[in-house]
Design a protein around this motif. Sequence first.
Motif, PDB file in Angstrom:
ATOM      1  N   TYR A   7       0.849  -1.186   0.000  1.00 36.52           N
ATOM      2  CA  TYR A   7       0.000   0.000   0.000  1.00 36.52           C
ATOM      3  C   TYR A   7       0.883   1.234   0.000  1.00 36.52           C
ATOM      4  CZ  TYR A   7      -3.845  -3.127   1.023  1.00 36.52           C
ATOM      5  OH  TYR A   7      -4.779  -4.117   0.943  1.00 36.52           O
ATOM      6  N   ASP A   8       0.642   2.144  -0.958  1.00 35.32           N
ATOM      7  CA  ASP A   8       1.434   3.377  -0.984  1.00 35.32           C
ATOM      8  C   ASP A   8       0.898   4.410  -0.006  1.00 35.32           C
ATOM      9  OD1 ASP A   8      -0.811   4.250  -2.352  1.00 35.32           O
ATOM     10  OD2 ASP A   8       0.256   4.813  -4.170  1.00 35.32           O
ATOM     11  N   ASP A   9      -0.265   4.140   0.584  1.00 32.65           N
ATOM     12  CA  ASP A   9      -0.810   4.961   1.668  1.00 32.65           C
ATOM     13  C   ASP A   9      -1.229   4.016   2.789  1.00 32.65           C
ATOM     14  OD1 ASP A   9      -2.266   6.581   3.423  1.00 32.65           O
ATOM     15  OD2 ASP A   9      -3.154   7.760   1.808  1.00 32.65           O
ATOM     16  N   LEU A  10      -0.588   4.161   3.922  1.00 31.83           N
ATOM     17  CA  LEU A  10      -0.858   3.255   5.040  1.00 31.83           C
ATOM     18  C   LEU A  10      -2.297   3.336   5.530  1.00 31.83           C
ATOM     19  CD1 LEU A  10       2.474   3.661   7.041  1.00 31.83           C
ATOM     20  CD2 LEU A  10       1.819   1.798   5.506  1.00 31.83           C
ATOM     21  N   CYS A  11      -2.991   4.410   5.214  1.00 34.27           N
ATOM     22  CA  CYS A  11      -4.405   4.522   5.593  1.00 34.27           C
ATOM     23  C   CYS A  11      -5.250   3.494   4.856  1.00 34.27           C
ATOM     24  CB  CYS A  11      -4.929   5.930   5.300  1.00 34.27           C
ATOM     25  SG  CYS A  11      -4.196   7.192   6.353  1.00 34.27           S
ATOM     26  N   LEU A  21       1.849  -2.427   9.415  1.00 34.46           N
ATOM     27  CA  LEU A  21       2.485  -1.184   9.007  1.00 34.46           C
ATOM     28  C   LEU A  21       3.963  -1.424   8.691  1.00 34.46           C
ATOM     29  CD1 LEU A  21       1.925   2.237  10.580  1.00 34.46           C
ATOM     30  CD2 LEU A  21       4.240   1.421  10.343  1.00 34.46           C
ATOM     31  N   LEU A  22       4.678  -2.084   9.597  1.00 33.64           N
ATOM     32  CA  LEU A  22       6.103  -2.353   9.384  1.00 33.64           C
ATOM     33  C   LEU A  22       6.341  -3.311   8.227  1.00 33.64           C
ATOM     34  CD1 LEU A  22       7.332  -2.559  13.095  1.00 33.64           C
ATOM     35  CD2 LEU A  22       7.707  -0.708  11.452  1.00 33.64           C
ATOM     36  N   GLU A  23       5.488  -4.317   8.082  1.00 32.92           N
ATOM     37  CA  GLU A  23       5.623  -5.251   6.949  1.00 32.92           C
ATOM     38  C   GLU A  23       5.439  -4.526   5.619  1.00 32.92           C
ATOM     39  OE1 GLU A  23       2.740  -8.313   7.746  1.00 32.92           O
ATOM     40  OE2 GLU A  23       4.119  -9.420   9.057  1.00 32.92           O
ATOM     41  N   ASN A  24       4.476  -3.623   5.569  1.00 27.40           N
ATOM     42  CA  ASN A  24       4.230  -2.863   4.345  1.00 27.40           C
ATOM     43  C   ASN A  24       5.432  -1.971   4.018  1.00 27.40           C
ATOM     44  OD1 ASN A  24       2.095  -2.072   2.268  1.00 27.40           O
ATOM     45  ND2 ASN A  24       2.734  -0.089   3.068  1.00 27.40           N
ATOM     46  N   LEU A  25       5.941  -1.268   5.021  1.00 26.22           N
ATOM     47  CA  LEU A  25       7.112  -0.415   4.798  1.00 26.22           C
ATOM     48  C   LEU A  25       8.325  -1.243   4.366  1.00 26.22           C
ATOM     49  CD1 LEU A  25       6.832   2.091   7.795  1.00 26.22           C
ATOM     50  CD2 LEU A  25       6.383   2.558   5.372  1.00 26.22           C
ATOM     51  N   ARG A  26       8.513  -2.408   4.983  1.00 27.31           N
ATOM     52  CA  ARG A  26       9.633  -3.287   4.624  1.00 27.31           C
ATOM     53  C   ARG A  26       9.493  -3.783   3.187  1.00 27.31           C
ATOM     54  NH1 ARG A  26       9.180  -6.685   8.494  1.00 27.31           N
ATOM     55  NH2 ARG A  26      10.637  -5.645   9.866  1.00 27.31           N
ATOM     56  N   SER A  27       8.305  -4.186   2.817  1.00 22.21           N
ATOM     57  CA  SER A  27       8.047  -4.668   1.458  1.00 22.21           C
ATOM     58  C   SER A  27       8.329  -3.571   0.432  1.00 22.21           C
ATOM     59  CB  SER A  27       6.593  -5.145   1.347  1.00 22.21           C
ATOM     60  OG  SER A  27       6.244  -5.375   0.021  1.00 22.21           O
ATOM     61  N   GLN A  31      11.593  -3.013  -2.535  1.00 24.40           N
ATOM     62  CA  GLN A  31      11.352  -2.688  -3.944  1.00 24.40           C
ATOM     63  C   GLN A  31      11.900  -1.302  -4.304  1.00 24.40           C
ATOM     64  OE1 GLN A  31       7.148  -3.533  -5.134  1.00 24.40           O
ATOM     65  NE2 GLN A  31       6.977  -4.068  -2.966  1.00 24.40           N
ATOM     66  N   GLU A  32      12.684  -0.725  -3.398  1.00 26.52           N
ATOM     67  CA  GLU A  32      13.244   0.615  -3.527  1.00 26.52           C
ATOM     68  C   GLU A  32      12.163   1.691  -3.628  1.00 26.52           C
ATOM     69  OE1 GLU A  32      16.271   0.537  -6.595  1.00 26.52           O
ATOM     70  OE2 GLU A  32      17.724  -0.209  -5.119  1.00 26.52           O
ATOM     71  N   LYS A  33      11.022   1.421  -3.017  1.00 28.86           N
ATOM     72  CA  LYS A  33       9.962   2.414  -2.869  1.00 28.86           C
ATOM     73  C   LYS A  33      10.135   3.016  -1.477  1.00 28.86           C
ATOM     74  CE  LYS A  33       6.625  -0.083  -5.742  1.00 28.86           C
ATOM     75  NZ  LYS A  33       5.303  -0.764  -5.702  1.00 28.86           N
ATOM     76  N   ILE A  34      10.937   4.064  -1.405  1.00 30.53           N
ATOM     77  CA  ILE A  34      11.311   4.608  -0.096  1.00 30.53           C
ATOM     78  C   ILE A  34      10.280   5.577   0.458  1.00 30.53           C
ATOM     79  CG2 ILE A  34      13.764   4.264  -0.516  1.00 30.53           C
ATOM     80  CD1 ILE A  34      13.912   7.360  -1.017  1.00 30.53           C
ATOM     81  N   TYR A  35       9.313   5.969  -0.363  1.00 26.79           N
ATOM     82  CA  TYR A  35       8.281   6.919   0.069  1.00 26.79           C
ATOM     83  C   TYR A  35       6.948   6.209   0.254  1.00 26.79           C
ATOM     84  CZ  TYR A  35      11.527  10.542  -1.491  1.00 26.79           C
ATOM     85  OH  TYR A  35      12.621  11.352  -1.651  1.00 26.79           O
ATOM     86  N   THR A  36       6.269   6.523   1.349  1.00 24.75           N
ATOM     87  CA  THR A  36       4.947   5.980   1.643  1.00 24.75           C
ATOM     88  C   THR A  36       4.142   7.070   2.331  1.00 24.75           C
ATOM     89  OG1 THR A  36       5.919   3.782   1.979  1.00 24.75           O
ATOM     90  CG2 THR A  36       3.676   4.105   2.795  1.00 24.75           C
TER      91      THR A  36
END
Length: 117
Positions: A7-11, A21-27, A31-36
């Motif tokens: 999810y690119d928006d944690l909401c 939340l942490l799993e999503n940020l880690r995933s 993938q070098e998607k450093i922005y969320t």
Amino acid sequence: QPPQKDYDDLCGLPDLNEKTLLENLRSRFKQEKIYTYVGSILIVINPFKFLPIYNPKYVKMYDNHQLGKLEPHIYAVADVAYHAMLQRRKNQCIVISGESGSGKTQSTNFLIHHLTA
């Protein structure tokens, strides 16, 4: 297990808790998607390397776009603040915070780069 959607928006997480939340940020980071996003807040995870997402192509891509329409990026935040300033004729503020070494200075440089472009 099928690969989980990131999810690119944690909401938008169907079950919002510390683990998901942490799993999503880690995933996303893998993938070098450093922005969320978290709504209109941008979370940045410092990759400690340069990524090719700070060039004129990206400046143009994020010019005059609504937050959340494209993949999260610091340029999107800069652009939203800039256009809000023009439309409302009021000063805008972007708060950058984090631990020492987290990339605050670099993020500020990217913001200024977008604004000056």
